[in-house]
Design an enzyme around this catalytic site. Structure first.
Site, PDB file in Angstrom:
ATOM      1  CD  GLN A 126      -2.557   1.222   2.677  1.00 60.66           C
ATOM      2  OE1 GLN A 126      -2.183   0.554   3.640  1.00 60.66           O
ATOM      3  NE2 GLN A 126      -3.653   1.952   2.726  1.00 60.66           N
ATOM      4  N   GLY A 127       0.753   2.055  -1.064  1.00 62.14           N
ATOM      5  CA  GLY A 127       1.552   3.282  -1.155  1.00 62.14           C
ATOM      6  C   GLY A 127       0.729   4.513  -0.828  1.00 62.14           C
ATOM      7  CB  SER A 129       2.094   6.537   4.957  1.00 60.08           C
ATOM      8  OG  SER A 129       0.947   6.260   5.694  1.00 60.08           O
ATOM      9  CD  GLU A 244     -11.439  -5.349   6.606  1.00 58.16           C
ATOM     10  OE1 GLU A 244     -12.369  -5.444   5.782  1.00 58.16           O
ATOM     11  OE2 GLU A 244     -11.123  -6.276   7.343  1.00 58.16           O
ATOM     12  CB  SER A 386      -3.186   7.675  15.063  1.00 54.00           C
ATOM     13  OG  SER A 386      -3.872   8.909  15.163  1.00 54.00           O
ATOM     14  CG  ASN A 387      -6.175   3.954  18.723  1.00 52.49           C
ATOM     15  OD1 ASN A 387      -6.156   3.519  17.563  1.00 52.49           O
ATOM     16  ND2 ASN A 387      -6.223   3.175  19.774  1.00 52.49           N
ATOM     17  CD  GLU A 388      -3.817   9.383  19.794  1.00 51.84           C
ATOM     18  OE1 GLU A 388      -3.379   8.797  18.782  1.00 51.84           O
ATOM     19  OE2 GLU A 388      -3.723   8.915  20.937  1.00 51.84           O
TER      20      GLU A 388
END
Lengths: 401, 382
Positions: A126-127, A129, A244, A386-388
Site C-alpha cells: 500500500q503506497g 503514507s 474494512e 491513529s487512535n487519536e
C-alpha cells in the site's frame, strides 16, 4: 430482536471451525500460537489453501470469487480463522486494492488483477503514507506527470508494510499539483519491478522487518494502470479506508491471544503457585475479557445494522471498533509480557527471517517472543488511522462536534 | 442473530418513551420525590394502564408475557428520565420471585394486583453484614407447627417503606454464609412484629431498614423451595442486574447527549467549547464507554434466562463490571465537562451521576463482580 446466533449460523461456524482445524498446516499454526514471525511462503501457502476451497475472497462479489455469505457469516468465518489461529490473508490485496478495482476499475483491470489477488500470485503493498503525510493523508507529494501513454512518477512512500515481498504497489499520487489538497490525487497501480523503484527496509524496535520506504525515481507507469478517473483518487482512498469495517476489531485474534495468555500463565510460577492462581492477575485477565465481550457485541450490533441495510456508507462506529480493538490487543500483549516476567529480558528473537534462534533458549522457550510481541503491537494504535484520528472521527461524524 | 427491535418492541419503546417524556421533567421529578413513598402514585397507575406493571407476567395473571428484552426496553426508558418509581422492587424482583417461585394460589392472588398497580412489593434480603454476598443470611426462620417464625433484620430494602407486601429471605438451617438452608417468605408489611424505618437514598429514592421479631408466617406463604431458595435468589438477582444495566444505559445515554449538547452551546474564548480537541476526545471516550455498556446490557438481556446458571451468572458479572466502570467514567466526565454548573443541585447532570453511582452499589459493584468472574475462571469465549 433475537440476540443469539441462529442454528444455521452456528452450523456455519462449526463448518468453518472444522475446516480451519483440518486445513491449516501445523507448522504455520504453531508459529502463530508461539508468536514466531511468518515468512512470505506461509501466507502464500495458506491463501492458496483458502482459494482452493473457494474461501479466499468471500466478501467479494460472487462473479469474482466471492462466497455470497451474509455479514454475520463473514464475521464468523473471520473469527474462526483468527481463533484457529491462522494467518490473516494479506489485506493489501483482498481487502484494499481488490475492492477498489471491483468498484472503480475497468474490465481489463478486473480480469488482469483480481484472480491473481485471490490466489496471492501477486503480492500487493500500500503506497499511501509519505514522510510528510501520515495522519494527514491528503498531503501526499509523490507526483505522477502524464507524458503520452505513460505517467512519470517521482517521490517517496513510507511505512510500506511487507513491500520487500511485493510485486505491485497501489499508490496515491498527485496528478494535478495546482488543485486543492484532496483534489488532484489519483490512484495508480505500479509494478514493483519497474526501473526506478527502490525498496529500503525500516527495522522496528522489536527487531522485526515489516515496514519499508519505497522510492520512485522517474518511474514510467502505463496509463492503463490508472484506476477510475484521473484526480478522483481521494474518493477511492476514502472508499478503501472505510471499507474494512467487519473484522477491524480483530476480536478473534484477541480471543486466541487470551487463550495463549491463560495457558502460559498456568506454566509460569510465582511463589509456589502458577501465576494463573494469583487473584490479582486473574482480575486483570477478567477485565480484558469483559471489554472484549462488550466489543464483540458492539461488532455484532454494527453487522446487524449493516445487514438491515440502514445505509451502505461506512459506519462511523467502525472507529470505535478500531480504537477499542487495538487497545485490547495491546492490553493482552502487556499481560503476556508480564507472564514472561524476568524472562522477558533475554533478547533471543531472531532479527532476520531465520526460523529459529540457533542457541539453546535462555529460560522457557515460550517466553522468548513475548517482549518483541509487546513492542511490535504498539503499532496497532498508530496504523489504520491513529487512535487519536479515530477520536476526531467519532467527535465529528457521530457527535457532530 | 438480530439486534433490531421487532414491531411490537418498537411500539413498546415509543409508547413508553412518549409517556415518560410527558410525565417527567426535572421540576416534576423533584415534586414526585416529595410525595409519600418518594414517587407519584398517579404515574404508577399510568404504568398499570400501559401494561408495564404486568410486563413479565402471563396474560392469565394480568400480564403481557414480555421477556428480558421487553424489560430492557422499559428500564432503559426509565433511565433516560431518572424515573423514581419502585419498578425494580415491585415488578422485576418481587414479581419475578412470585412468577418463578410462587404456587398457583399465590400467583393468581398477587400477580394481578401488582399488574393493576394496587399492590406494591419489595424484596427484603440484604443484611448489615452481608455486603454483596447473596448467601450471607443470618435472619432465622424457625418451624412452629404449620407456621414459620421469622426473626432478624434486613437492610437497604429498595422501595421498602412503601411496599404492602415483602418477600423476605431467612435461614432455615446451616451456617451464616451457606448457600443451602435459605427460604423465602411472603410477609405483610403491616404484620405483627414487623417494624420499618424508611429513609432517602443518594439517588433521590427511598429504601428501608426492616426488623422482624417473632413474625408468624403461614405455610402457604412460602416462595420457592424451603431451604433451597438460593438458586432462585441468584436467578432473580440476575434479572435485577440485567434490568439495572439497561436502566444505567438509558441514564448514560441521556447524560452523554446532554453533555455533547452543552459542548456545542457553551462558549468560552469566543467559541463553543466543543471546538477544543481535548474536550472532543473526552466526549469520544465517553461514547465508547457508553457503547460498550450498551453492548453488555444487551448481553445481559440475552443471558438473563440462560439454561446454564453458571454461564448466566458469569454473564451478569461481566455486564455489571462494564456498567459500573462505564457509568463511573461517563458520570465523572459529564460533571467535569460541564464545569461549575455541573456541580449544582438544580442542574440535571449530578442527578444522573448519582443514580449511576447508586446502581453500581446494587447487587455487587464492578470490583465485586470482577473478582467473582476471575475466581470462576473468566468469561468463556464463544
Amino acid at each position: 430482536m433475537d440476540l443469539r446466533f441462529t442454528p444455521e449460523e452456528i452450523a456455519f461456524r462449526d463448518e468453518a471451525r472444522a475446516f480451519m482445524q483440518k486445513a491449516l498446516p501445523a507448522p504455520i499454526r504453531d508459529k502463530m500460537i508461539e508468536g514466531r514471525r511468518l515468512v512470505k511462503d506461509d501466507l502464500v501457502t495458506w491463501q492458496r489453501i483458502l482459494n482452493a476451497k473457494g474461501w479466499a475472497v468471500p466478501h467479494w462479489p460472487v462473479q469474482w470469487g466471492g462466497a455470497g455469505w451474509s455479514a454475520v457469516e463473514l464475521y464468523l468465518f473471520r473469527d474462526e480463522m483468527q481463533q484457529a489461529p491462522a494467518p490473516e490473508p494479506l489485506p493489501f490485496g483482498v481487502n484494499m486494492v481488490g475492492p477498489v478495482i471491483i468498484a472503480f476499475g475497468n474490465d481489463a483491470q478486473k480480469k488482469r488483477f483480481l484472480p491473481r489477488i485471490a490466489n496471492l500470485d501477486d503480492w500487493w503493498c500500500q503506497g499511501f503514507s509519505e514522510p510528510e503525510a501520515g495522519s494527514d493523508l491528503a498531503a501526499v507529494k509523490t507526483t505522477a506527470r502524464r507524458g503520452g501513454d505513460h505517467y512519470i512518477v517521482n517521490g517517496q512512500k513510507t511505512w510500506t508494510t511487507l513491500a520487500q515481498y511485493a510485486d505491485w504497489i497501489f499508490c496515491l499520487v498527485r496528478t494535478d499539483p495546482s488543485a486543492k489538497k484532496q483534489q488532484g490525487i489519483s490512484f495508480l497501480l505500479i509494478d514493483m519491478k519497474t526501473p526506478g523503484v527502490t525498496v529500503r527496509p525500516i527495522q522496528t524496535f522489536d527487531g522485526g522487518h515489516e515496514i519499508n520506504e519505497v522510492f520512485f525515481d522517474d518511474v514510467r507507469v502505463p496509463a492503463e494502470n490508472l484506476v477510475g478517473e484521473e484526480n478522483k483518487g481521494w474518493d477511492y482512498a476514502k472508499f478503501l479506508l472505510g471499507n474494512e469495517r467487519s473484522g477491524i476489531a480483530r476480536i478473534g485474534i484477541s480471543k486466541a491471544r487470551l487463550r495463549r495468555l491463560k495457558e502460559l500463565a498456568a506454566l509460569a510460577t510465582s511463589g509456589d503457585k502458577p501465576l494463573i492462581a494469583d487473584e490479582r492477575f486473574r482480575m486483570k485477565i477478567a477485565a480484558i475479557e469483559v471489554e472484549l465481550k462488550a466489543l464483540e457485541m458492539t461488532q455484532l450490533r454494527v453487522l446487524s445494522r449493516e445487514r438491515n441495510g440502514h445505509d451502505s456508507k461506512p459506519d462511523p462506529a467502525s472507529s470505535i471498533l478500531k480504537l477499542k480493538g487495538s487497545e485490547l490487543q495491546q492490553a493482552i500483549s502487556e499481560l503476556l509480557l508480564e507472564v514472561a516476567g524476568p524472562y522477558a529480558l533475554p533478547d533471543q528473537m531472531p532479527h532476520d527471517e531465520a526460523e529459529r534462534w540457533n542457541e539453546p533458549p535462555v529460560g522457557p522457550e515460550w517466553a522468548a517472543t513475548l517482549a518483541p510481541h509487546y513492542f511490535n503491537w504498539r503499532k496497532a494504535s498508530i496504523y489504520g488511522g491513529s487512535n487519536e484520528i479515530q477520536k476526531n472521527i467519532i467527535a465529528k461524524a457521530i457527535l457532530g462536534l | 442473530m438480530d439486534f433490531e427491535l421487532n414491531e411490537e418492541q418498537r411500539l413498546l419503546q415509543e409508547s413508553v418513551g412518549r409517556m415518560l417524556a410527558g410525565a417527567y421533567d426535572p421540576d416534576r421529578r423533584k415534586r414526585y420525590a416529595s410525595e409519600p413513598g418518594g414517587f407519584s402514585r398517579a404515574i404508577w397507575h399510568t404504568y398499570a394502564e400501559l401494561g408495564l406493571l404486568g410486563l413479565p407476567f402471563e396474560e392469565k395473571h394480568g400480564g403481557i408475557g414480555g421477556g428480558a428484552v421487553e424489560t430492557m426496553i422499559v428500564m432503559e426508558s426509565f433511565g433516560r428520565v431518572l424515573a423514581l418509581d419502585p419498578y425494580l422492587a415491585s415488578v422485576v424482583l418481587s414479581g419475578g420471585f412470585i412468577r418463578l417461585g410462587g404456587g398457583d394460589v399465590v400467583q393468581s392472588t398477587i400477580l394481578p394486583r401488582i399488574a393493576s398497580g394496587e399492590m406494591l412489593m419489595a424484596f427484603a434480603h440484604a443484611e448489615r453484614q452481608s455486603r454483596y454476598d447473596l448467601a450471607d443470611i443470618a435472619m432465622t426462620a424457625r418451624k412452629d407447627g404449620s407456621h414459620v417464625v421469622l426473626d432478624g433484620e434486613k437492610t437497604l430494602v429498595l422501595g421498602g417503606d412503601s411496599a404492602d407486601q415483602l418477600i423476605v429471605s431467612a435461614r432455615l438451617s446451616g451456617a451464616r454464609r451457606d448457600s443451602s438452608g435459605i427460604g423465602l417468605f411472603l410477609v405483610g408489611a403491616a404484620a405483627d412484629g414487623v417494624t420499618r424505618r424508611g429513609y432517602p437514598t443518594i439517588d433521590g429514592r427511598r429504601a428501608a431498614e426492616i426488623a422482624f421479631s417473632g413474625v408468624r408466617v403461614a405455610a402457604d406463604a412460602v416462595i420457592g423451595e424451603p431451604g433451597n431458595a438460593f438458586p432462585l435468589i441468584e436467578h432473580i438477582a440476575d434479572h435485577a442486574i440485567a434490568a439495572l444495566c439497561a436502566e444505567a444505559v438509558g441514564a448514560m445515554q441521556a447524560l452523554h447527549d446532554n453533555t455533547v449538547e452543552y459542548l456545542k452551546t457553551r462558549k468560552q474564548f469566543g467559541v463553543p467549547i466543543g471546538n477544543f480537541q481535548v474536550l472532543q476526545h473526552r466526549a469520544a471516550e465517553m461514547l465508547i464507554a457508553l457503547e460498550q455498556a450498551r453492548s453488555m446490557a444487551l448481553f445481559a438481556a440475552m443471558m438473563a434466562d440462560d439454561a446454564d446458571p453458571a454461564a448466566r451468572r458469569q454473564a451478569m458479572s461481566a455486564a455489571k463490571v462494564q456498567i459500573g466502570r462505564s457509568g463511573r467514567f461517563i458520570g465523572q466526565q459529564a460533571i467535569q465537562l460541564h464545569g461549575g454548573i455541573g456541580m449544582t443541585m438544580d442542574y440535571s447532570a449530578g442527578h444522573y451521576f448519582k443514580r449511576l453511582t447508586a446502581i453500581d452499589t446494587m447487587f455487587g459493584d464492578a470490583d465485586h463482580h470482577l473478582a467473582r468472574l476471575a475466581r470462576s475462571g473468566g468469561l468463556a469465549a464463544a
